[in-house]
Design an enzyme around this catalytic site. Structure first.
Site, mmCIF file in Angstrom:
data_model
loop_
_atom_site.group_PDB
_atom_site.id
_atom_site.type_symbol
_atom_site.label_atom_id
_atom_site.label_comp_id
_atom_site.label_asym_id
_atom_site.label_seq_id
_atom_site.Cartn_x
_atom_site.Cartn_y
_atom_site.Cartn_z
ATOM 1 N N LYS A 144 -5.774 -9.462 -7.224
ATOM 2 C CA LYS A 144 -6.680 -9.820 -6.596
ATOM 3 C C LYS A 144 -7.792 -8.820 -6.697
ATOM 4 O O LYS A 144 -7.826 -7.477 -6.994
ATOM 5 C CB LYS A 144 -6.611 -9.580 -4.859
ATOM 6 C CG LYS A 144 -7.715 -9.913 -4.116
ATOM 7 C CD LYS A 144 -6.976 -9.696 -2.358
ATOM 8 C CE LYS A 144 -8.079 -10.049 -1.513
ATOM 9 N NZ LYS A 144 -7.757 -9.602 -0.274
ATOM 10 N N LYS A 153 -11.852 -3.653 -4.103
ATOM 11 C CA LYS A 153 -12.843 -2.760 -3.752
ATOM 12 C C LYS A 153 -12.775 -1.277 -4.398
ATOM 13 O O LYS A 153 -13.298 -0.289 -4.117
ATOM 14 C CB LYS A 153 -13.158 -2.226 -2.430
ATOM 15 C CG LYS A 153 -13.735 -3.690 -1.698
ATOM 16 C CD LYS A 153 -14.190 -3.388 0.194
ATOM 17 C CE LYS A 153 -13.028 -3.166 0.864
ATOM 18 N NZ LYS A 153 -13.438 -3.008 2.100
ATOM 19 N N LYS A 175 0.867 -1.279 0.035
ATOM 20 C CA LYS A 175 0.092 0.076 0.068
ATOM 21 C C LYS A 175 0.875 1.283 -0.068
ATOM 22 O O LYS A 175 0.434 2.218 -0.511
ATOM 23 C CB LYS A 175 -0.938 0.009 1.241
ATOM 24 C CG LYS A 175 -2.148 -0.899 1.134
ATOM 25 C CD LYS A 175 -3.138 -0.751 2.169
ATOM 26 C CE LYS A 175 -4.387 -1.406 2.161
ATOM 27 N NZ LYS A 175 -5.362 -1.494 3.084
#
Length: 329
Positions: free
Chosen positions: A195, A198, A111
């Protein structure tokens, strides 16, 4: 009865991956465990987020918890921010985890890689500390997680051993991570090496998305050379991802899914059958969600959940405060 605890951040729109990897398993857990499920709204603050968006997403997430089968009579559903003990325990246990450990967390490295290195918030770096507090406050025996969160639970286990050893007694219970055997990691339909997230990618399927749109995405999903349908994550990642989705929603093994499609040699027919299963499942969720979202049930569930969660968390926090020597406890 053993305790299970899990939570989801109210950031972004919940995907089919979230459902298969977590939400779908929650109702099963409540039959086997004393179940605690929360909305991780404090974790949502680790990256900038619009306040109204956070509030609306929080309400949506509770509605989806209920729509996916969580029963407030069997599961304690609450907001992380409603239980101040999460933050209080976080302030204590941060002194028992080390910067070197936190800097090695795979999720933090992933991240932070795209962020300005001089503007990374402490909350993002110390995210696993608060996650440890979440788990330990309820004496959780098991923690259902996706593969990407398993490392955080392992860090929590290291903390438990370190803490209990220092104070020579079992202050914290040792939690065990549970990763679903099928469907723990659902991938993007447009890039099956990534993956499903969202974040708004076109290869993601959302639980509140229009069913026509969902069907189109599956029919356009990235596949592989050839026409045979079998699981091979390295050489056939697209087909393998669709097989995983199908097997997860049908509650069968990958081998059983392969057997079902062994005589089918057209990807179009295969995708249509996967789309049928996905749309049928999501249609049921959306129907229940629409019945719940504008009712008083959400506020009632959260009020009751707050009271129960706080009563448990307060006892555990007091036990920790006594152990470390906080005066008057």
């Amino acid at each position: 009865m053993k305790k299970s605890l899990s939570g989801i951040k109210p950031t972004g729109k919940l995907t089919l991956g979230n459902y298969i990897g977590a939400l779908r398993n929650f109702p099963k857990m409540q039959e086997e465990y004393e179940n605690y499920i929360f909305v991780a709204d404090l974790h949502a603050l680790t990256l900038p987020i619009d306040p109204d968006y956070l509030r609306n997403n929080t309400r949506d997430l509770v509605a989806l918890y209920l729509a996916c089968g969580l029963d407030p009579k069997k599961t304690t559903i609450f907001l992380q921010s409603d239980v101040s003990e999460h933050s209080e325990l976080n302030a204590i246990i941060q002194n028992y985890l080390y910067m070197g450990e936190l800097s090695r967390m795979t999720q933090f490295k992933a991240k932070s890689a795209s962020l300005n290195q001089n503007a990374i918030g402490l909350g993002l770096f110390a995210y696993p500390v608060l996650m440890c507090a979440d788990i330990l406050l309820y004496d959780a025996d098991v923690v259902p997680v996706g593969e990407d969160q398993k490392q955080h639970v392992e860090l929590c286990r290291d903390l438990v051993h370190r803490f209990n050893t220092r104070y020579k007694k079992e202050i914290f219970k040792m939690p065990e991570p549970i990763v679903p055997s099928v469907g723990a990691r659902i991938m993007s339909l447009t890039d099956p090496t990534k993956k499903m997230s969202k974040s708004g990618e076109k290869g993601d399927i959302y639980l509140l998305e229009d069913l026509t749109s969902i069907r189109k995405k599956i029919m356009r999903a990235e596949t592989d050379l050839g026409s045979d349908i079998y699981f091979d994550k390295e050489n056939k990642p697209g087909i393998s991802n669709l097989l995983t989705i199908y097997a997860s929603l049908k509650d069968i093994s990958i081998k059983e899914a392969e057997e079902h499609f062994k005589d089918l040699h057209r990807y179009g027919d295969f995708k249509k059958e996967v789309a049928d299963v996905v749309c049928e499942e999501i249609a049921k969720i959306q129907q229940k969600y629409n019945e719940i979202i504008n009712s008083n049930l959400i506020d009632e569930v959260l009020k009751e959940g707050k009271e129960k969660a706080k009563s448990i968390a307060k006892m555990v926090l007091t036990r920790v405060q006594k152990a470390v020597g906080i005066y008057g406890k």
